[in-house]
Design a protein around this motif. Structure first.
Motif, PDB file in Angstrom:
ATOM      1  N   UNK A 150       0.820  -1.205   0.000  1.00 15.10           N
ATOM      2  CA  UNK A 150       0.000   0.000   0.000  1.00 15.10           C
ATOM      3  C   UNK A 150       0.852   1.254   0.000  1.00 15.10           C
ATOM      4  N   UNK A 151       1.920   1.248   0.817  1.00 16.69           N
ATOM      5  CA  UNK A 151       2.814   2.403   0.898  1.00 16.69           C
ATOM      6  C   UNK A 151       3.515   2.644  -0.441  1.00 16.69           C
ATOM      7  N   UNK A 152       3.990   1.575  -1.065  1.00 16.81           N
ATOM      8  CA  UNK A 152       4.648   1.696  -2.370  1.00 16.81           C
ATOM      9  C   UNK A 152       3.688   2.294  -3.392  1.00 16.81           C
ATOM     10  N   UNK A 153       2.453   1.794  -3.418  1.00 19.49           N
ATOM     11  CA  UNK A 153       1.469   2.297  -4.381  1.00 19.49           C
ATOM     12  C   UNK A 153       1.129   3.762  -4.125  1.00 19.49           C
ATOM     13  N   UNK A 154       1.015   4.134  -2.851  1.00 15.22           N
ATOM     14  CA  UNK A 154       0.658   5.515  -2.498  1.00 15.22           C
ATOM     15  C   UNK A 154       1.725   6.521  -2.893  1.00 15.22           C
ATOM     16  N   UNK A 155       2.958   6.058  -3.053  1.00 14.47           N
ATOM     17  CA  UNK A 155       4.081   6.967  -3.294  1.00 14.47           C
ATOM     18  C   UNK A 155       4.654   6.855  -4.703  1.00 14.47           C
ATOM     19  N   UNK A 156       4.345   5.785  -5.439  1.00 13.33           N
ATOM     20  CA  UNK A 156       4.845   5.631  -6.810  1.00 13.33           C
ATOM     21  C   UNK A 156       4.072   6.560  -7.742  1.00 13.33           C
ATOM     22  N   UNK A 157       4.793   7.371  -8.511  1.00 14.91           N
ATOM     23  CA  UNK A 157       4.173   8.347  -9.419  1.00 14.91           C
ATOM     24  C   UNK A 157       3.175   9.251  -8.671  1.00 14.91           C
ATOM     25  N   UNK A 158       3.480   9.533  -7.400  1.00  9.93           N
ATOM     26  CA  UNK A 158       2.622  10.320  -6.516  1.00  9.93           C
ATOM     27  C   UNK A 158       1.275   9.654  -6.221  1.00  9.93           C
ATOM     28  N   UNK A 159       1.218   8.339  -6.436  1.00  8.68           N
ATOM     29  CA  UNK A 159       0.030   7.605  -6.008  1.00  8.68           C
ATOM     30  C   UNK A 159      -0.699   6.889  -7.126  1.00  8.68           C
ATOM     31  N   UNK A 160      -0.722   5.553  -7.069  1.00 11.75           N
ATOM     32  CA  UNK A 160      -1.520   4.757  -7.985  1.00 11.75           C
ATOM     33  C   UNK A 160      -2.466   3.884  -7.158  1.00 11.75           C
ATOM     34  N   UNK A 161      -3.475   3.330  -7.800  1.00  5.70           N
ATOM     35  CA  UNK A 161      -4.471   2.518  -7.094  1.00  5.70           C
ATOM     36  C   UNK A 161      -3.873   1.197  -6.614  1.00  5.70           C
ATOM     37  N   UNK A 162      -4.454   0.679  -5.540  1.00  5.84           N
ATOM     38  CA  UNK A 162      -4.062  -0.644  -5.069  1.00  5.84           C
ATOM     39  C   UNK A 162      -5.264  -1.353  -4.468  1.00  5.84           C
ATOM     40  N   UNK A 163      -5.196  -2.675  -4.489  1.00  6.61           N
ATOM     41  CA  UNK A 163      -6.221  -3.539  -3.904  1.00  6.61           C
ATOM     42  C   UNK A 163      -5.525  -4.501  -2.956  1.00  6.61           C
ATOM     43  N   UNK A 164      -6.111  -4.722  -1.788  1.00  4.20           N
ATOM     44  CA  UNK A 164      -5.558  -5.675  -0.831  1.00  4.20           C
ATOM     45  C   UNK A 164      -6.294  -7.011  -0.920  1.00  4.20           C
ATOM     46  N   UNK A 165      -5.530  -8.080  -1.095  1.00  4.07           N
ATOM     47  CA  UNK A 165      -6.069  -9.443  -1.057  1.00  4.07           C
ATOM     48  C   UNK A 165      -5.318 -10.166   0.050  1.00  4.07           C
ATOM     49  N   UNK A 166      -5.779 -10.059   1.296  1.00  5.18           N
ATOM     50  CA  UNK A 166      -5.056 -10.636   2.423  1.00  5.18           C
ATOM     51  C   UNK A 166      -5.116 -12.158   2.410  1.00  5.18           C
ATOM     52  N   UNK A 167      -3.991 -12.785   2.762  1.00  2.00           N
ATOM     53  CA  UNK A 167      -3.914 -14.247   2.746  1.00  2.00           C
ATOM     54  C   UNK A 167      -3.704 -14.855   4.129  1.00  2.00           C
ATOM     55  N   UNK A 168      -3.535 -14.012   5.149  1.00  4.79           N
ATOM     56  CA  UNK A 168      -3.419 -14.498   6.521  1.00  4.79           C
ATOM     57  C   UNK A 168      -4.601 -13.984   7.333  1.00  4.79           C
ATOM     58  N   UNK A 169      -4.880 -14.644   8.429  1.00 13.07           N
ATOM     59  CA  UNK A 169      -5.972 -14.210   9.293  1.00 13.07           C
ATOM     60  C   UNK A 169      -5.700 -12.811   9.829  1.00 13.07           C
ATOM     61  N   UNK A 170      -4.449 -12.546  10.211  1.00 11.25           N
ATOM     62  CA  UNK A 170      -4.080 -11.236  10.739  1.00 11.25           C
ATOM     63  C   UNK A 170      -4.355 -10.130   9.729  1.00 11.25           C
ATOM     64  N   UNK A 171      -3.953 -10.349   8.484  1.00  8.94           N
ATOM     65  CA  UNK A 171      -4.149  -9.296   7.493  1.00  8.94           C
ATOM     66  C   UNK A 171      -5.617  -9.152   7.097  1.00  8.94           C
ATOM     67  N   UNK A 172      -6.394 -10.245   7.190  1.00  9.70           N
ATOM     68  CA  UNK A 172      -7.822 -10.150   6.874  1.00  9.70           C
ATOM     69  C   UNK A 172      -8.565  -9.264   7.860  1.00  9.70           C
TER      70      UNK A 172
END
Length: 355
Positions: free
Chosen positions: A107-129
């Protein structure tokens, strides 16, 4: 399961999530798709995800090494460079397929690349979900200090596919349970009570609990996105938990603790502090301590280790005007934020934990 609506995005579940993603990922919207994975999710999760991903857009895979130790600016630089070299532009999108490290860093990389591009989270662990993928917090560690560099910006969407949980070892499942327990303790006693008979829960029960946990966090975040008020309640267990996690990260002689394992200890310690400040009854404290210790392994802390952990509290990102701020329980299911705690009481909490 029913879609959960956040401020500027939604959390989708299972087949609805893949259908929504397919409608989002069309050539008129995005020029290229970058899927960020680590070594584990590349092997165990990526094939399943690609089998369910319907898109005509070109896809590039960027793979990282596993672990919190790689959640830093150096890794971000590697990913930014890969995005540039592989033709990423302002109309690219990043899909973060992984656990908390991938969600936070991606998310941080996407927010800062080219001043911000879209991102989607697909969590694969219980913690990240139930935690990292929800709420728009993106960032990395500074050395061994947790989440010191970051930005709050919400994803385009979150896709929850609980089939990924079948790939997890038991310690990773327990790590995620810590955040779910926290949500009950700070917000909903009825939800907390459901964990008293954890061994009786089946897969469907767990899916319902995951949905409820996400809903609890989402309700809090929607009320206070930038953490000026009630969102601070989500820090329960994390003030000491993050310091413990950082201490173990910086000591090569120590086996690293998973985030949830450190937070579980932090919740016991901060429950004791709540009790000593007459916010929590003795019976409630012992109930919390018993249930958490029944799930997680105990760790003994020496006096020197306690001192070093307390020293790390000065770097906690929630501090204001040089003072450490705790979120403490005001009975099970309620919370008080912006609570100051002196070091002597923290020592007593560790002594009680060790006992």
């Amino acid at each position: 399961m029913q879609t959960i609506t956040a401020n500027n995005y939604s959390v989708y579940f299972d087949s609805i999530g893949y259908e929504t993603l397919a409608s989002l990922l069309i050539p008129s919207h995005y020029s290229k798709i970058f899927i960020l994975v680590d070594e584990n999710t590349s092997q165990y999760c990526l094939p399943h995800f690609l089998n369910n991903l319907a898109t005509e857009i070109e896809i590039e895979i960027i793979e990282l090494e596993v672990g919190e130790i790689h959640k830093n600016i150096a890794t971000c630089t590697e990913v930014w460079s890969a995005l540039s070299e592989l033709g990423g532009d302002r109309k690219s999108i990043v899909l973060n397929l992984g656990g908390g490290v991938i969600s936070d860093l991606g998310g941080f990389v996407a927010c800062t690349f080219k001043r911000g591009i879209d991102f989607v989270n697909i969590p694969t662990t219980l913690l990240s979900m139930v935690d990292a993928s929800i709420g728009g917090k993106n960032g990395v560690d500074l050395g061994n200090l947790k989440n010191q560099i970051g930005i709050i910006r919400e994803p385009k969407a979150v896709l929850i596919d609980t089939q990924f949980l079948n790939t997890l070892p038991q310690n990773e499942m327990r790590s995620g349970l810590a955040e779910m327990l926290k949500h009950g303790l700070i917000f909903d006693k009825t939800y907390w009570d459901k964990f008293k008979n954890l061994k009786d829960l089946n897969t469907e029960d767990l899916n319902v609990l995951i949905h409820q946990s996400i809903q609890i966090k989402n309700n809090i975040v929607c009320e206070d996105l930038t953490e000026n008020g009630i969102r601070k309640s989500l820090n329960f267990g994390h003030t000491l938990g993050h310091a413990i996690e950082s201490y173990f990260l910086e000591n090569e002689a120590k086996k690293n603790l998973l985030h949830g394992e450190a937070v579980a200890i932090g919740m016991i310690l901060e429950s004791y502090i709540s009790k000593e400040k007459d916010l929590l009854s003795n019976a409630e404290y012992h109930e919390i301590k018993y249930i958490i210790n029944d799930i997680f392994d105990r760790i003994d802390f020496s006096k020197l280790e306690i001192e070093k952990i307390i020293d790390l509290l000065i770097y906690d990102k929630k501090n204001e005007f040089g003072k450490v701020q705790f979120a403490l329980l005001d009975g099970i299911g309620k919370i008080k934020i912006n609570q100051e705690v002196d070091n002597a009481l923290i020592y007593k909490a560790f002594e009680d934990y060790n006992a």
